[in-house]
Design an enzyme around this catalytic site. Structure first.
Site, PDB file in Angstrom:
ATOM      1  N   TYR A 160      42.287  30.381  26.522  1.00  0.00           N
ATOM      2  CA  TYR A 160      42.177  30.593  28.256  1.00  0.00           C
ATOM      3  C   TYR A 160      42.508  29.711  28.705  1.00  0.00           C
ATOM      4  CZ  TYR A 160      38.970  30.138  32.184  1.00  0.00           C
ATOM      5  OH  TYR A 160      38.543  30.119  33.142  1.00  0.00           O
ATOM      6  N   LYS A 164      45.192  30.794  31.486  1.00  0.00           N
ATOM      7  CA  LYS A 164      45.262  30.820  32.725  1.00  0.00           C
ATOM      8  C   LYS A 164      46.279  29.397  33.917  1.00  0.00           C
ATOM      9  CE  LYS A 164      41.191  31.992  34.059  1.00  0.00           C
ATOM     10  NZ  LYS A 164      41.382  33.015  34.426  1.00  0.00           N
TER      11      LYS A 164
HETATM   12  N1  LIG Z   1      32.519  30.188  35.355  1.00  0.00           N
HETATM   13  C1  LIG Z   1      33.372  29.182  35.660  1.00  0.00           C
HETATM   14  O1  LIG Z   1      33.222  27.904  35.017  1.00  0.00           O
HETATM   15  C2  LIG Z   1      35.459  29.732  36.361  1.00  0.00           C
HETATM   16  C3  LIG Z   1      35.989  28.316  35.988  1.00  0.00           C
HETATM   17  C4  LIG Z   1      36.778  28.535  36.975  1.00  0.00           C
HETATM   18  C5  LIG Z   1      37.931  29.812  36.990  1.00  0.00           C
HETATM   19  N2  LIG Z   1      36.282  30.890  36.393  1.00  0.00           N
HETATM   20  C6  LIG Z   1      37.436  32.312  36.357  1.00  0.00           C
HETATM   21  O2  LIG Z   1      36.680  33.468  37.499  1.00  0.00           O
HETATM   22  C7  LIG Z   1      36.881  34.065  36.971  1.00  0.00           C
HETATM   23  C8  LIG Z   1      35.572  35.370  37.340  1.00  0.00           C
HETATM   24  O3  LIG Z   1      34.712  34.926  35.624  1.00  0.00           O
HETATM   25  P1  LIG Z   1      33.069  33.987  36.094  1.00  0.00           P
HETATM   26  O4  LIG Z   1      32.510  32.356  36.032  1.00  0.00           O
HETATM   27  O5  LIG Z   1      32.517  35.009  37.947  1.00  0.00           O
HETATM   28  O6  LIG Z   1      32.346  35.029  34.998  1.00  0.00           O
HETATM   29  P2  LIG Z   1      31.721  36.115  34.692  1.00  0.00           P
HETATM   30  O7  LIG Z   1      30.281  36.050  35.693  1.00  0.00           O
HETATM   31  O8  LIG Z   1      31.307  36.249  32.971  1.00  0.00           O
HETATM   32  O9  LIG Z   1      32.497  37.404  35.342  1.00  0.00           O
HETATM   33  C9  LIG Z   1      34.105  37.523  33.914  1.00  0.00           C
HETATM   34  C10 LIG Z   1      33.848  39.127  34.749  1.00  0.00           C
HETATM   35  O10 LIG Z   1      35.060  39.842  33.675  1.00  0.00           O
HETATM   36  C11 LIG Z   1      34.931  41.091  33.351  1.00  0.00           C
HETATM   37  N3  LIG Z   1      35.193  41.223  32.425  1.00  0.00           N
HETATM   38  C12 LIG Z   1      35.489  40.257  31.198  1.00  0.00           C
HETATM   39  N4  LIG Z   1      36.826  41.108  30.249  1.00  0.00           N
HETATM   40  C13 LIG Z   1      36.635  41.846  30.810  1.00  0.00           C
HETATM   41  C14 LIG Z   1      37.397  43.343  30.467  1.00  0.00           C
HETATM   42  N5  LIG Z   1      37.694  42.946  28.953  1.00  0.00           N
HETATM   43  N6  LIG Z   1      37.499  44.346  31.312  1.00  0.00           N
HETATM   44  C15 LIG Z   1      36.848  44.495  32.533  1.00  0.00           C
HETATM   45  N7  LIG Z   1      36.431  43.490  33.034  1.00  0.00           N
HETATM   46  C16 LIG Z   1      36.008  42.210  31.902  1.00  0.00           C
HETATM   47  C17 LIG Z   1      32.622  40.846  33.402  1.00  0.00           C
HETATM   48  O11 LIG Z   1      32.650  41.539  33.322  1.00  0.00           O
HETATM   49  P3  LIG Z   1      31.654  43.219  32.364  1.00  0.00           P
HETATM   50  O12 LIG Z   1      31.641  41.762  31.220  1.00  0.00           O
HETATM   51  O13 LIG Z   1      31.422  44.314  32.728  1.00  0.00           O
HETATM   52  O14 LIG Z   1      33.248  44.372  32.006  1.00  0.00           O
HETATM   53  C18 LIG Z   1      32.892  40.131  34.677  1.00  0.00           C
HETATM   54  O15 LIG Z   1      32.683  40.734  36.051  1.00  0.00           O
HETATM   55  C19 LIG Z   1      37.673  34.611  35.804  1.00  0.00           C
HETATM   56  O16 LIG Z   1      38.841  34.574  35.589  1.00  0.00           O
HETATM   57  C20 LIG Z   1      37.339  33.239  34.999  1.00  0.00           C
HETATM   58  O17 LIG Z   1      38.150  33.023  33.976  1.00  0.00           O
HETATM   59  C21 LIG Z   1      35.748  30.704  36.719  1.00  0.00           C
END
Ligand SMILES: NC(=O)c1ccc[n+]([C@@H]2O[C@H](COP(=O)([O-])OP(=O)(O)OC[C@H]3O[C@@H](n4cnc5c(N)ncnc54)[C@H](OP(=O)(O)O)[C@@H]3O)[C@@H](O)[C@H]2O)c1
Length: 267
Positions: A160, A164
């Site tokens: 992960y 990033k």
């Molecule tokens: N939450 C945190 O603490 C945090 C911090 C920094 C950065 N981020 C980044 O923010 C972004 C969004 O994450 P989030 O926190 O909003 O988490 P989340 O609610 O789990 O969202 C992740 C999204 O990615 C989609 N996804 C995952 N695998 C996929 C695949 N194989 N094909 C298509 N879509 C896929 C999921 O949709 P489906 O499962 O419906 O496919 C979901 O819509 C990510 O890149 C994450 O690394 C998150």
């Protein structure tokens, strides 16, 4: 792997990956006020359809594409959908991503490669399908959702953090290469955010995620979208994420690695 060309003629639209929950869904709500059609991409069709209905009820045009970004030629599938709907990709939001807590020797190899595949390879493939047209048209851009994880090594969540860090490198380079073309390339770097990611990845069981305050997805999306529309290269959505990135840049890598090894342990 061939990189599919996306359509060049049609109405400008915003394509958002990972729009079924969390930051991606909030970015869809936030960007809707720009008045462009929005294409919502993720695997969970039901969640996408619910969001599309919500956006439509507020007077916005929204399209749903249920797609696993690990599927072969996911970029081609998005391109075909855009052609059919008479749309072009004016803005691409590379937001889809996941991570898993665990040591490299414990986690299934396929999952670790899958993380690199979705967070990095698919993001790059879509960007390379979208950017040439954007530059030719001299408008639009790319919003990459990175993380403060891109500023530090990630023992206990190696794939992960690596995904990033590499996305950050690509985003910076694309920003420099497209500078002055009218195309914006922005990297959004949140710290921990209250989304399903924390549960899905197991990150909420680590000391690091437990001790840090969690931002809301709505606030992250609001600042990310505003920064993108202002043409910023990088956006830290709050002072904590900015401070962490600065601290990581200042610390010697060996010390940072030791600190991260402690903080990423499951509690
Ligand atoms: N939450 C945190 O603490 C945090 C911090 C920094 C950065 N981020 C980044 O923010 C972004 C969004 O994450 P989030 O926190 O909003 O988490 P989340 O609610 O789990 O969202 C992740 C999204 O990615 C989609 N996804 C995952 N695998 C996929 C695949 N194989 N094909 C298509 N879509 C896929 C999921 O949709 P489906 O499962 O419906 O496919 C979901 O819509 C990510 O890149 C994450 O690394 C998150």
């Amino acid at each position: 792997m061939p990189t599919s060309a996306w359509p060049e003629k049609g109405r400008p639209a915003i394509v958002i990956t990972g729009a079924s929950s969390g930051i991606g869904a909030e970015l869809a709500r936030e960007s809707a006020s720009d008045g462009l059609p929005i294409v919502l991409v993720a695997r969970n069709r039901m969640s996408l359809a619910t969001l599309a209905e919500e956006l439509a009820a507020a007077g916005h045009e929204a399209h749903v594409l249920a797609l696993d970004l690990q599927a072969p030629d996911a970029a081609g599938t998005i391109g075909a959908m855009l052609t059919e709907a008479g749309l072009i990709c004016d803005v691409l939001v590379n937001n889809a991503g996941y991570g898993l807590i665990g040591a490299a020797v414990d986690l299934p190899a396929a999952e670790q490669i899958g993380i690199l595949d979705v967070n990095l390879r698919a993001a790059a493939e879509l960007a390379l399908a979208a950017l040439p047209g954007m530059v030719r048209r001299g408008r639009g851009g790319l919003l990459n959702v990175g993380s403060i994880a891109g500023f530090m090594p990630g023992p206990g969540m190696a794939s992960y953090y690596a995904s990033k860090a590499a996305l950050r490198s690509l985003s910076d380079a694309w920003w420099a290469e497209t500078r002055g073309s009218g195309v914006a390339v922005t990297l959004l770097c949140p710290g921990p955010v209250k989304t399903p990611f924390l549960e899905r990845s197991g990150a909420k069981e680590t000391r690091l995620f437990q001790m840090l305050p969690k931002a809301t997805a709505a606030a992250v999306a609001r600042r990310g979208w505003a920064g993108f529309r202002r043409g910023k290269r990088i956006v830290f959505p709050d002072p904590m994420s900015w401070l962490m990135a600065r601290a990581c840049a200042a610390l010697p890598r060996g010390i940072l690695l030791r600190i991260m090894s402690r903080l990423q342990r499951k509690q």
